[in-house]
Design a protein around this motif. Sequence first.
Motif, short mmCIF file in Angstrom:
data_model
loop_
_atom_site.label_atom_id
_atom_site.label_comp_id
_atom_site.label_asym_id
_atom_site.label_seq_id
_atom_site.Cartn_x
_atom_site.Cartn_y
_atom_site.Cartn_z
N HIS A 106 30.44 48.21 22.09
CA HIS A 106 29.05 47.84 22.34
C HIS A 106 28.82 46.34 22.09
CE1 HIS A 106 24.70 48.45 22.64
NE2 HIS A 106 24.62 47.57 21.64
N CYS B 214 22.88 42.64 19.91
CA CYS B 214 23.53 43.21 18.73
C CYS B 214 24.54 42.23 18.13
CB CYS B 214 24.20 44.54 19.06
SG CYS B 214 22.99 45.88 19.28
N HIS C 111 21.35 50.74 20.88
CA HIS C 111 21.27 49.57 20.00
C HIS C 111 21.01 49.99 18.56
CE1 HIS C 111 21.24 46.98 23.49
NE2 HIS C 111 20.24 47.68 23.99
N CYS D 2 26.88 43.63 24.39
CA CYS D 2 25.48 43.41 24.02
C CYS D 2 25.29 42.14 23.18
CB CYS D 2 24.95 44.63 23.28
SG CYS D 2 23.26 44.44 22.74
#
Lengths: 193, 141
Positions: free
Chosen positions: B29, B36, B3, B33
Amino acid sequence: MDETQLIKGIQQGDRKAFQILVENYQRMVVNTCLGIVHNKADAEDLAQDVFLEIFRNAENFRGEAKISTWLYRIATNRSLNFIRNNKRKRFFQSIEETFIGGRNRTNEISETPTDQPDRNITDQQRADMLYRAIDKLPEKQRTAFTLNKYEELPYQQIAEIMDISLASVESLIHRAKKNLQEQLLDCYKKKCV
Amino acid sequence: MKHDYIQNDLIFYLDNELSVEKKMVVEKHLEECADCRSLLVFLQDGMQVIEKEKDPEASHFFYTRLSARLEEKPKFQAQSQWLQLLQPAVFSLLLVIGIYGGLKIGSNASFPKLNQPATIGIQMLNDFETEPIESFLLDKL
Ligand SMILES: [Zn+2]
């Protein structure tokens, strides 16, 4: 009228030439000042000071740089001075308040600049958060960042205005963005807005 | 850990300044996620403030006001420059007077204490060494 004629005219005190210069560059100068002081009224006052300085010191213009470079330099310097003076004033005010006792604080709060009263609170808070973050940037990062983001100037032109190398501009803007990101993410995690 | 790695580059992702490889890593990502993703939206909204603020509508009376100011003599500026010089000068002077006064008072006050047993003085100095001045002052508040 090209730039050389314009400057020549202003150097001879020609008001018409001055008016043309102001009309050509007013948007640019106000926007640059705004990027640093974040208040439209203050930005316009500062822009007026910039043009007055040009009119009164036109003989100092050597013609080696473009008029815009000259204007950008004066605009950023004056705006940074304005911020410095404000910070100094606030510092002396806080000393005064410590020794003489608190003055009417509600007055100060109501004087906080809000250019768009119809903006909803979330937008205002978000704007305040970003301005606070930009305010914390060191002056050089702030200047380079403002010229790049507000005026959308290429790095090469920023290098000329700030009289530094291209690599320095790249590094200043990179660090400015890193710093802003850090502050905004910190604000997000701490739920500061 | 991942992260943090992504979050350090979100602002460059927004400005489309990442290498193709890095951009792909970030995008992959972000797909997975939610944390994020919401951080990215927060950052994007924050930076969007600039787009909303910049290039305001021009004021119609800008030149009218400016040409009125052209008639004024730059007297005010000279005055404010004086004030700018005067203010720090006065404060520096006050500071010097304060330090001098303090030294004067301090030197007068310390004379009788010299007759006291030397160990007390040493004890006090030792206390100061172990206690930082900040906490010393804060404790008294
Ligand atoms: Zn994540």
